[in-house]
Design an enzyme around this catalytic site. Structure first.
Site, PDB file in Angstrom:
ATOM      1  N   TRP A   1       0.397  -1.066  -0.005  1.00 40.93           N
ATOM      2  CA  TRP A   1       0.181  -0.065   0.374  1.00 40.93           C
ATOM      3  C   TRP A   1       1.086   1.422   0.085  1.00 40.93           C
ATOM      4  CZ3 TRP A   1      -0.563   3.025   5.051  1.00 40.93           C
ATOM      5  CH2 TRP A   1       0.775   2.784   5.896  1.00 40.93           C
ATOM      6  N   ASP A   2       1.989   0.736   0.373  1.00 42.98           N
ATOM      7  CA  ASP A   2       2.944   1.621   0.000  1.00 42.98           C
ATOM      8  C   ASP A   2       2.926   2.714  -1.224  1.00 42.98           C
ATOM      9  OD1 ASP A   2       3.746   0.477   1.949  1.00 42.98           O
ATOM     10  OD2 ASP A   2       6.454   0.286   1.369  1.00 42.98           O
TER      11      ASP A   2
ATOM     12  N   GLU B   1       2.037  -2.525  13.093  1.00 42.73           N
ATOM     13  CA  GLU B   1       1.884  -3.955  12.912  1.00 42.73           C
ATOM     14  C   GLU B   1       2.904  -4.581  14.018  1.00 42.73           C
ATOM     15  OE1 GLU B   1       5.168  -4.590   8.869  1.00 42.73           O
ATOM     16  OE2 GLU B   1       2.807  -3.046   8.233  1.00 42.73           O
TER      17      GLU B   1
ATOM     18  N   LYS C   1       5.314   0.371  16.173  1.00 44.44           N
ATOM     19  CA  LYS C   1       5.851   0.392  14.528  1.00 44.44           C
ATOM     20  C   LYS C   1       6.058   1.995  13.803  1.00 44.44           C
ATOM     21  CE  LYS C   1       7.332  -1.980  10.547  1.00 44.44           C
ATOM     22  NZ  LYS C   1       6.911  -3.082   9.747  1.00 44.44           N
ATOM     23  N   GLN C   2       4.628   2.577  13.136  1.00 44.59           N
ATOM     24  CA  GLN C   2       5.212   3.208  12.640  1.00 44.59           C
ATOM     25  C   GLN C   2       3.755   3.674  12.594  1.00 44.59           C
ATOM     26  OE1 GLN C   2       5.132   0.268   9.418  1.00 44.59           O
ATOM     27  NE2 GLN C   2       2.769   1.433   8.501  1.00 44.59           N
TER      28      GLN C   2
END
Length: 750
Positions: A349-350, A476, A583-584
């Protein structure tokens, strides 16, 4: 921009192979030493075609229903980079004798990579060598290597052994889950030949049955003898000449690659393209390359004033995004572009969230090609939905090359249903930016409709709200959760956007049935969108990442040693899942994409809360925090996050650039300027801006293409300047006030 590194650094070979790679969206070559490196020196020798892959079954000790069946891996192609050099009987190697004036450069304005040095052999012969190469944007199947050899204090025989190696393997690391576990051989040689000065190879990718071909020939100046031969694994052209001192040998190697996804007969096509390409010298292709990139810079002009590193990084990022993005409706954007094998060349999906905005707002035709690539995967997305237990609809794979899910770990793979929202977001933004309703009806609507049906089956009604359970959001480190805010918000935007598209298509006289809607579906979509549950913690005054995150145990990130990051490499997933650690960007990313209706105080509090709990172990994260820091008015933090994000590959801050560039972060580098510092938002009503200028830079600029018009935005201490360079006048909103941009517009900086 001229990216340059001096001196031979043995520990940086793989890193520089990435940084200096040459690619054109179809074909990519790592910047490997043509003559090779000694055993024990880390080098990833790779050549890749966008979307060309091998496949193999995924083995599970305990396999349950719906687990991904097959792996797809971007296959390392026959190696045509090899050019061994023997100088009066001594074999050239940078690791023997003495290499002086060693320099590697990538010129992003000319699209060429060069390596030059003066080599003193063990016997004292001094020779100047220069290698120069490009992957042609004008003919994407073509790569060229130019070799110049000049004896400086000797005369005698020069011998070049130019190879086409069919026996290649993949890069691997058994200790890194982001890479292949072992060095697989993914290609079988179907045939190798050497005839009439041309070397050819035809290979077949295991599992997928796809075929690729490579054809090679040489052109030179002066009197050279050539012999060609082939065996079961390689084809060789041996070129010899007698050279006097100060006499330069100039040799050009033409390499053409084709594949069966684009060419029904790849070998015949490779030969035909090679014959045509070899009619022109290296200088011709170099000129065409520079002309192409001149047009590209005109379309995408951007820059940062007062900070040379950030300005160089921005230009390098734009060049790498161009080099990475497929432009033929087949290839997409791998997470490492075409520079390496990290994540096995998969698309995520980046593309839609991080890379697509730059391409859409500078080169909309190229953006459409990326959407066509996603539309090509719709059949596989439908099959994936059935495997996941949904009787109708489509679920796009989290990681894939041709459309099938390739993640063997479903909690952070197939469970990331938000990929549907990302794909929909890109299609809807394309419609907003171009007004291309015909494309949306033909290509966008089938994708938007079937992916919207998936939401209705994945979600359910409970206590008057539409909820989506057991999914994984962008973070994640929190997997298989209920009501991930980002997922629910993206589903809501998806459903609302589909209904807007339906209304626009009704205006052309089309009925719901003609457009493919089932009776009552629009009403169901509308009800789910308006009833979507969006978790908010009233006590903290923040968006809740999901139903459970705020109830989890805190984790003291400051107490964890630096060497134990990224956490996924050192802690079991369950340890991470039970703590408040990200994580992000997740809820913060949702605010960036879907800020409408979120009160400013909630936005600030949400940002602050998750900032303390985010490790930024993913390269997708810091650019988002930079953008959101700018939006909430913290320009100091915005600059700090941007500085770290922009330098990620040039300074190898994550330590794994040797596996390939971080393409999504490079998209984030551009977004950090336009969406962050520039305060750009795009929507149904057009373009809006809330520019700021952080300390650390003196100004910045970026180019936008909107509804066929093109404008350059410049921000400095003197104010904001908009220049309409092409097309009709545009309405723009700046700090909430609408202005008409018809030529030049100057406004004060708030």
């Amino acid at each position: 921009m001229l990216l340059s590194r001096e001196g031979l650094a043995e520990g940086e070979i793989a890193l520089r192979e990435t940084l200096f790679h040459t690619a054109n969206g179809y074909l990519g070559l790592r910047a490997c030493f043509e003559e090779g490196v000694p055993d024990g020196v880390r080098s990833v020798r790779g050549t890749y075609i966008n979307g060309f892959y091998a496949s193999a079954p995924i083995f599970y000790e305990e396999r349950l229903h719906g687990f991904a069946k097959n792996q797809q891996s971007m296959a390392n192609l026959p190696d045509a980079q090899g050019m061994g050099v023997t100088l009066s009987g001594e074999t050239f190697s940078c690791f023997e004798g003495q290499a002086e004036r060693f320099e590697q450069t990538l010129d992003t304005r000319k699209g060429t990579y060069a390596r030059s040095l003066e080599w003193t052999s063990p016997d004292g012969r001094k020779t100047a060598l220069a290698f120069r190469r490009l992957a042609s944007f004008d003919l994407p199947q073509l790569a060229l290597i130019r070799l110049e050899i000049t004896p400086l204090n000797w005369c005698g025989e020069i011998e070049v052994s130019s190879t086409l190696q069919g026996d290649v393997t993949q890069d691997f690391d058994p200790n890194d889950p982001r890479k292949a576990h072992h060095g697989k051989k993914l290609m079988d040689v179907v045939g190798l030949s050497a005839k009439d000065g041309t070397l050819t190879a035809l290979v077949e990718a295991r599992g997928s049955g796809l075929r690729a071909a490579c054809a090679v020939t040489h052109r030179w100046e002066g009197d050279i003898d050539q012999e060609v031969s082939a065996n079961a694994q390689s084809a060789i052209a041996l070129l010899k000449m007698e050279a006097a001192a100060a006499q330069t040998l100039r040799l050009t190697k033409y390499c053409v690659y084709t594949d069966s996804r684009r060419f029904p007969a790849p070998l015949a096509s490779a030969r035909e393209l090679l014959e045509s390409a070899a009619e022109h010298p290296f200088a011709f292709w170099a000129m065409r390359q520079e002309e192409y990139l001149g047009r590209f810079r005109g379309e995408t002009r951007c820059g940062i004033e007062g900070n040379d590193l950030l300005d160089a990084s921005l230009e390098y990022s734009a060049y790498c995004l161009l080099s990475s993005a497929g432009q033929d409706g087949v290839g997409n954007v791998s997470s490492k572009g075409l520079s390496g094998e990290g994540y096995e060349g998969h698309y995520f999906w980046d593309t839609e969230i991080y890379v697509f905005p730059f391409i859409l707002l500078t080169r909309p035709q190229a953006a459409r090609a990326l959407l066509e690539s996603r539309a090509l995967m719709l059949g596989e997305a439908r099959l994936h939905a059935r495997e996941m237990g949904h009787p109708k609809g489509a679920l796009y794979a989290w990681r894939t090359i041709a459309g099938a899910e390739c993640s063997s770990y479903f909690p952070s793979g197939s469970a990331q249903y938000h990929i549907n929202g990302a794909v929909a977001h890109a299609f809807l933004d394309y419609w907003s930016a171009t007004g291309d309703l015909a494309f949306m009806e033909r290509t966008g609507l089938p994708v938007l409709l079937d992916t919207a049906r998936l939401w209705l089956d994945a979600g359910h009604w409970h206590q008057g709200a539409f909820r989506i359970d057991s999914v994984t959001g962008p973070d994640e480190y929190s997997c298989v959760v209920n009501n991930n805010y980002y997922t629910n918000r993206s589903a809501q935007a998806h459903l609302r956007g589909l209904l807007r598209l339906l209304e626009a298509l009704r205006g052309t006289g089309k009925s719901e049935a003609e457009l493919g809607f089932e009776p009552g579906e629009p009403e169901e979509f509308s009800k789910a969108a308006e009833g979507m549950y969006l978790p908010l913690d009233a006590g903290l005054g923040i968006l809740a990442q999901d139903d459970a995150f705020l109830r989890k145990q805190e984790l003291d990130l400051g107490a964890i040693p630096k060497e134990r990051f990224p956490l996924l490499m050192h802690y079991h997933p369950l340890f991470l899942y039970r703590h408040q650690v990200c994580k992000q960007a997740d809820a913060v990313l949702a605010m960036m994409l879907y800020e409408d209706g979120i009160p400013p105080e909630v936005m600030r509090a949400t940002y602050t809360y998750y900032e303390k709990r985010t490790t930024h172990d993913s390269s997708l994260s810091e650019c988002v925090f930079s953008i959101m820091a700018a939006r909430i008015g913290d320009t100091e933090k915005a600059f700090g996050y941007y500085r770290r994000s922009a330098a990620l590959d040039l300074e190898n801050t994550h330590g794994n650039t040797g596996d390939g560039i971080h393409a999504a972060n490079m998209g984030g580098c551009w977004m950090g300027v336009a969406y962050g510092f520039g305060g750009l938002r795009i929507g149904e009503t057009g373009l809006s801006f809330r520019p700021c200028l952080p300390g650390g830079i003196d100004g910045y600029s970026f180019t936008l293409c909107w509804r066929g018009s093109r404008a350059v935005v410049k921000v400095s201490r003197d104010g904001i300047q908009f220049d309409l360079t092409d097309g009709a006048a545009l309405p723009v909103r700046v700090y909430g006030e609408t202005h008409r941009l018809a030529g030049m517009l100057r406004l004060p900086l708030a």
